[in-house]
Design an enzyme around this catalytic site. Structure first.
Site, PDB file in Angstrom:
ATOM      1  N   LYS A 198       0.858  -1.207   0.000  1.00  0.00           N
ATOM      2  CA  LYS A 198       0.000   0.000   0.000  1.00  0.00           C
ATOM      3  C   LYS A 198       0.888   1.248   0.000  1.00  0.00           C
ATOM      4  CE  LYS A 198      -1.844   2.952   2.630  1.00  0.00           C
ATOM      5  NZ  LYS A 198      -1.795   4.179   1.813  1.00  0.00           N
ATOM      6  N   GLY A 251       6.861   4.861   8.214  1.00  0.00           N
ATOM      7  CA  GLY A 251       6.061   6.073   8.293  1.00  0.00           C
ATOM      8  C   GLY A 251       6.240   6.714   9.654  1.00  0.00           C
ATOM      9  N   SER A 252       5.267   7.487  10.062  1.00  0.00           N
ATOM     10  CA  SER A 252       5.411   8.221  11.319  1.00  0.00           C
ATOM     11  C   SER A 252       5.239   7.292  12.523  1.00  0.00           C
ATOM     12  CB  SER A 252       4.349   9.317  11.370  1.00  0.00           C
ATOM     13  OG  SER A 252       3.064   8.732  11.346  1.00  0.00           O
ATOM     14  N   ARG A 254       3.446   7.867  15.080  1.00  0.00           N
ATOM     15  CA  ARG A 254       2.028   7.819  15.474  1.00  0.00           C
ATOM     16  C   ARG A 254       1.301   6.709  14.731  1.00  0.00           C
ATOM     17  NH1 ARG A 254      -2.860   9.227  13.694  1.00  0.00           N
ATOM     18  NH2 ARG A 254      -2.101  10.067  11.727  1.00  0.00           N
ATOM     19  N   GLY A 256       2.669   4.214  13.149  1.00  0.00           N
ATOM     20  CA  GLY A 256       3.291   2.937  13.531  1.00  0.00           C
ATOM     21  C   GLY A 256       2.592   2.338  14.745  1.00  0.00           C
ATOM     22  N   GLU A 274       9.472   1.070  10.852  1.00  0.00           N
ATOM     23  CA  GLU A 274      10.554   2.035  10.586  1.00  0.00           C
ATOM     24  C   GLU A 274       9.910   3.404  10.688  1.00  0.00           C
ATOM     25  OE1 GLU A 274      13.703   1.270   9.740  1.00  0.00           O
ATOM     26  OE2 GLU A 274      13.393  -0.884   9.595  1.00  0.00           O
ATOM     27  N   CYS A 309      13.860  10.593   6.810  1.00  0.00           N
ATOM     28  CA  CYS A 309      13.738  10.150   8.211  1.00  0.00           C
ATOM     29  C   CYS A 309      15.011  10.473   8.985  1.00  0.00           C
ATOM     30  CB  CYS A 309      13.426   8.663   8.248  1.00  0.00           C
ATOM     31  SG  CYS A 309      14.578   7.661   7.312  1.00  0.00           S
ATOM     32  N   GLU A 408       9.529  15.836  15.226  1.00  0.00           N
ATOM     33  CA  GLU A 408       9.970  15.653  13.841  1.00  0.00           C
ATOM     34  C   GLU A 408       9.174  16.587  12.943  1.00  0.00           C
ATOM     35  OE1 GLU A 408       8.836  12.096  11.679  1.00  0.00           O
ATOM     36  OE2 GLU A 408      10.866  11.959  10.863  1.00  0.00           O
TER      37      GLU A 408
HETATM   38  P1  NAD Z   1       2.489   8.441   7.712  1.00  0.00           P
HETATM   39  O1  NAD Z   1       2.692   7.695   8.981  1.00  0.00           O
HETATM   40  O2  NAD Z   1       1.479   9.530   7.698  1.00  0.00           O
HETATM   41  O3  NAD Z   1       2.016   7.431   6.555  1.00  0.00           O
HETATM   42  C1  NAD Z   1       2.742   6.253   6.271  1.00  0.00           C
HETATM   43  C2  NAD Z   1       1.784   5.236   5.675  1.00  0.00           C
HETATM   44  O4  NAD Z   1       0.779   4.930   6.627  1.00  0.00           O
HETATM   45  C3  NAD Z   1       1.079   5.734   4.422  1.00  0.00           C
HETATM   46  O5  NAD Z   1       0.981   4.681   3.495  1.00  0.00           O
HETATM   47  C4  NAD Z   1      -0.284   6.133   4.946  1.00  0.00           C
HETATM   48  O6  NAD Z   1      -1.306   6.024   3.983  1.00  0.00           O
HETATM   49  C5  NAD Z   1      -0.496   5.142   6.069  1.00  0.00           C
HETATM   50  N1  NAD Z   1      -1.420   5.648   7.097  1.00  0.00           N
HETATM   51  C6  NAD Z   1      -1.632   6.944   7.454  1.00  0.00           C
HETATM   52  N2  NAD Z   1      -2.587   7.004   8.410  1.00  0.00           N
HETATM   53  C7  NAD Z   1      -2.995   5.733   8.651  1.00  0.00           C
HETATM   54  C8  NAD Z   1      -3.964   5.140   9.518  1.00  0.00           C
HETATM   55  N3  NAD Z   1      -4.741   5.883  10.316  1.00  0.00           N
HETATM   56  N4  NAD Z   1      -4.091   3.790   9.535  1.00  0.00           N
HETATM   57  C9  NAD Z   1      -3.335   3.035   8.713  1.00  0.00           C
HETATM   58  N5  NAD Z   1      -2.428   3.538   7.852  1.00  0.00           N
HETATM   59  C10 NAD Z   1      -2.251   4.868   7.822  1.00  0.00           C
HETATM   60  O7  NAD Z   1       3.917   8.917   7.243  1.00  0.00           O
HETATM   61  P2  NAD Z   1       4.292   9.792   5.960  1.00  0.00           P
HETATM   62  O8  NAD Z   1       3.851  11.190   6.214  1.00  0.00           O
HETATM   63  O9  NAD Z   1       3.830   9.096   4.729  1.00  0.00           O
HETATM   64  O10 NAD Z   1       5.900   9.691   5.975  1.00  0.00           O
HETATM   65  C11 NAD Z   1       6.686  10.449   6.805  1.00  0.00           C
HETATM   66  C12 NAD Z   1       7.125   9.649   8.002  1.00  0.00           C
HETATM   67  O11 NAD Z   1       7.813   8.475   7.580  1.00  0.00           O
HETATM   68  C13 NAD Z   1       8.130  10.415   8.852  1.00  0.00           C
HETATM   69  O12 NAD Z   1       7.816  10.248  10.207  1.00  0.00           O
HETATM   70  C14 NAD Z   1       9.454   9.747   8.522  1.00  0.00           C
HETATM   71  O13 NAD Z   1      10.449   9.864   9.495  1.00  0.00           O
HETATM   72  C15 NAD Z   1       9.023   8.339   8.326  1.00  0.00           C
HETATM   73  N6  NAD Z   1      10.043   7.579   7.567  1.00  0.00           N
HETATM   74  C16 NAD Z   1      10.829   6.683   8.239  1.00  0.00           C
HETATM   75  C17 NAD Z   1      11.836   5.988   7.563  1.00  0.00           C
HETATM   76  C18 NAD Z   1      12.721   4.981   8.270  1.00  0.00           C
HETATM   77  O14 NAD Z   1      13.452   4.255   7.594  1.00  0.00           O
HETATM   78  N7  NAD Z   1      12.683   4.899   9.588  1.00  0.00           N
HETATM   79  C19 NAD Z   1      12.016   6.221   6.190  1.00  0.00           C
HETATM   80  C20 NAD Z   1      11.203   7.143   5.552  1.00  0.00           C
HETATM   81  C21 NAD Z   1      10.215   7.816   6.244  1.00  0.00           C
END
Ligand code: NAD
Length: 506
Positions: A198, A251-252, A254, A256, A274, A309, A408
């Site tokens: 996804k 992703g974030s 939160r 996660g 991650e 990130c 962040e």
């Molecule tokens: P995000 O957490 O908003 O979204 C990530 C994914 O989760 C997306 O596919 C999104 O559609 C999904 N998502 C969002 N809300 C959801 C919910 N309520 N239920 C289920 N899925 C949901 O993050 P973002 O804004 O896409 O990316 C930025 C974040 O990713 C930053 O915090 C960044 O640090 C992190 N990141 C981490 C790494 C790493 O390797 N640690 C790498 C890249 C990005």
């Protein structure tokens, strides 16, 4: 400054956009080897942050589509069309997939830049080669891993097998969409799993094209599926699905946390996270090369517009080198001007969308309200359709408890925190809920070891920042998550260890 990327001028890239748009962007889900609309017929807008233009409308998958994709993945897994292939056959097909990505590198790079605003030079010379290298690396690994025999007792044969976990859901963010999708999908596929990916709703285009190319390369129907859609709809449905065995999320922090809840509310699927970071660059008073440090600090804070990130978003600097370092950092940052991502000369472009831009600007306001000293940037660069361009921004004299130092921002905002000793620098570095990466600049071996030992982070760089290789793992401590992407260790997320104990005593 580059005026060409891969022999293409600005005008060439603009012409290619017209061609792509003329042909129509691939914008549907890819399930069981074919494109399909969302069952509900729903779609969502795909808007380019470079100019605010609507590129296309994308299928908005919901729980019904997710069910269909998981069922296809399960059926392919149980049929053994991929999971029981000889590892060397999987290797060949994955290599063919990498070759397809490489053959379409210009197109994929352009899709990424249009969709989420990455500069074409980063997209074509880093993101794409990174994705191709990743798929090739795990392809090579597929037939080079041996299982184990445990030294139990003479009259028993105790084998420990690495077996694929089954159906893997991969949930990815928008900042390096294709590369991070490959970091998940390549090891999961190499291990023999079937995958449902996804993409983030801000960046679906390369994921959809990637599925088509994977299928073309010979990955059987149902083994690699893509369900675009909203996080709280399609993502949540995957998180709660009773037939997903493992879920790999980037992703974030939160969101996660939500995936851990979804797993707990459903089938205890294995979850790897991650998540976010607040990476410190620590510059000590014995730093060897201030110019090198300043260049790395600026690159680390502002590459991909700070949407990394591991962005070095906190500069923790010994007061004795604070002034000379800041003169250099500020001078370099002031040369950076936000510009069109499709121009090969552009080193710094736009943020992913208008909503994220508003968030970043709120943090800039919070820094000012909290009394940090704004020494560079802080403005939105307006103009027709240019809603997502923000200048590289530096706040000096930030204290560790300010919001801009703790949270962040995921945008081009650098917080500079002066300190008086290595001990204080380490304390400030650790004063965050995150633990993804950290860098320390010193010529003293003891201080290198002291910092590397004491800082709680998944990667520590010494006299460099954000260096990496597919062979070395990335991932976090604390709320930056758990589990690792890249390297052999990534496989642990996608395999079960099965023990077979054969009694040979009679
Ligand atoms: P995000 O957490 O908003 O979204 C990530 C994914 O989760 C997306 O596919 C999104 O559609 C999904 N998502 C969002 N809300 C959801 C919910 N309520 N239920 C289920 N899925 C949901 O993050 P973002 O804004 O896409 O990316 C930025 C974040 O990713 C930053 O915090 C960044 O640090 C992190 N990141 C981490 C790494 C790493 O390797 N640690 C790498 C890249 C990005």
């Amino acid at each position: 400054m580059a005026t060409q990327v891969q022999n293409h001028t600005y005008q060439d890239w603009l012409n290619s956009v017209e061609q792509l748009a003329g042909n129509g962007f691939a914008n549907r889900a890819f399930i069981d080897g074919q494109f399909c609309d969302a069952a509900s017929g729903a779609t969502f807008e795909c808007i380019s942050p470079r100019d605010g233009q609507l590129l296309t409308r994308i299928a908005a998958c919901d729980a019904v589509d997710v069910d269909k994709a998981v069922a296809a993945a399960r059926a392919s897994f149980e049929a053994g069309v991929w999971s029981r292939l000889m590892p060397k056959q999987r290797k060949k097909i994955l290599q063919a997939f990498a070759a397809e990505l490489e053959a379409h590198a210009d197109e994929l790079a352009l899709l990424e830049s249009l969709d989420m605003g990455m500069t074409i030079s980063d997209s074509r010379t880093m993101n794409l080669p990174g994705a191709v290298e990743c798929v090739n690396w795990y392809a090579e690994l597929a037939d080079k891993l041996y299982d184990e025999i445990a030294p139990t007792q003479p009259n028993a044969l105790t084998r420990i097998h690495r077996v694929p976990v089954g159906v893997v859901a991969a949930i990815v963010p928008w900042n390096y969409p294709l590369m991070i999708a490959c970091w998940k999908a390549a090891p999961a596929l190499a291990a023999g799993n079937s995958v449902v990916l996804k993409p983030a709703e801000q960046s679906s285009l390369t994921a959809i094209r990637m599925a088509e190319l994977a299928h073309k390369a010979g990955i059987p129907a149902g083994v690699f599926n893509v369900v675009p859609g909203m996080g709280d709809v399609a993502g949540k449905a995957l998180g709660l699905h009773m037939d997903v065995d493992a879920l790999a999320f980037t992703g974030s922090s939160r969101v996660g946390g939500l995936y851990m809840q979804y797993a707990g509310q459903s089938n205890l699927k294995r979850v790897a996270l991650e998540c976010g970071g607040k990476t410190p660059n620590i510059v000590l008073d014995d730093v060897e090369d201030l110019d090198k440090a300043a260049a790395a600090i600026v690159l680390g804070a502002f590459s991909n517009q700070g949407q990394i990130c591991n962005a070095g978003s906190r500069l923790i600097v010994d007061r004795r080198v604070h002034r000379p370092l800041m003169e250099k950092v500020k001078a370099l940052a002031e040369t950076i001007v936000p510009a069109d991502p499709l121009d090969p000369a552009t080193e710094f472009s736009c943020l992913v969308d208008a909503r994220h831009t508003a968030n970043v600007l709120q943090y800039v306001q919070a820094g000012q309200d909290d009394g940090a000293r704004l020494i560079c940037g802080g403005e939105q660069e307006g103009g027709s359709g240019r809603k997502c361009y923000v200048q590289p921004t530096i706040f000096d004299h930030v204290s560790a408890d300010m919001q801009i130092a703790r949270e962040e921002i995921f945008g081009p905002v650098l917080s500079v925190i002066p300190v008086d000793s290595v001990e204080q620098a380490i304390e400030v570095a650790n004063s965050t809920v995150y633990g993804l990466g950290a860098a320390v600049w010193t010529r003293d071996m003891k201080r290198m070891e002291q910092a590397a030992g004491a800082i709680k982070a998944g990667v520590i760089w010494v006299n460099c920042h954000d260096h990496g290789d597919i062979s070395s793992p990335v991932g976090g401590f604390k709320q930056s998550g758990f589990g690792r992407d890249k390297s052999v260790h990534a496989l642990d997320k996608y395999v079960e260890y099965k023990t077979v104990w054969i009694d040979l005593s009679s």
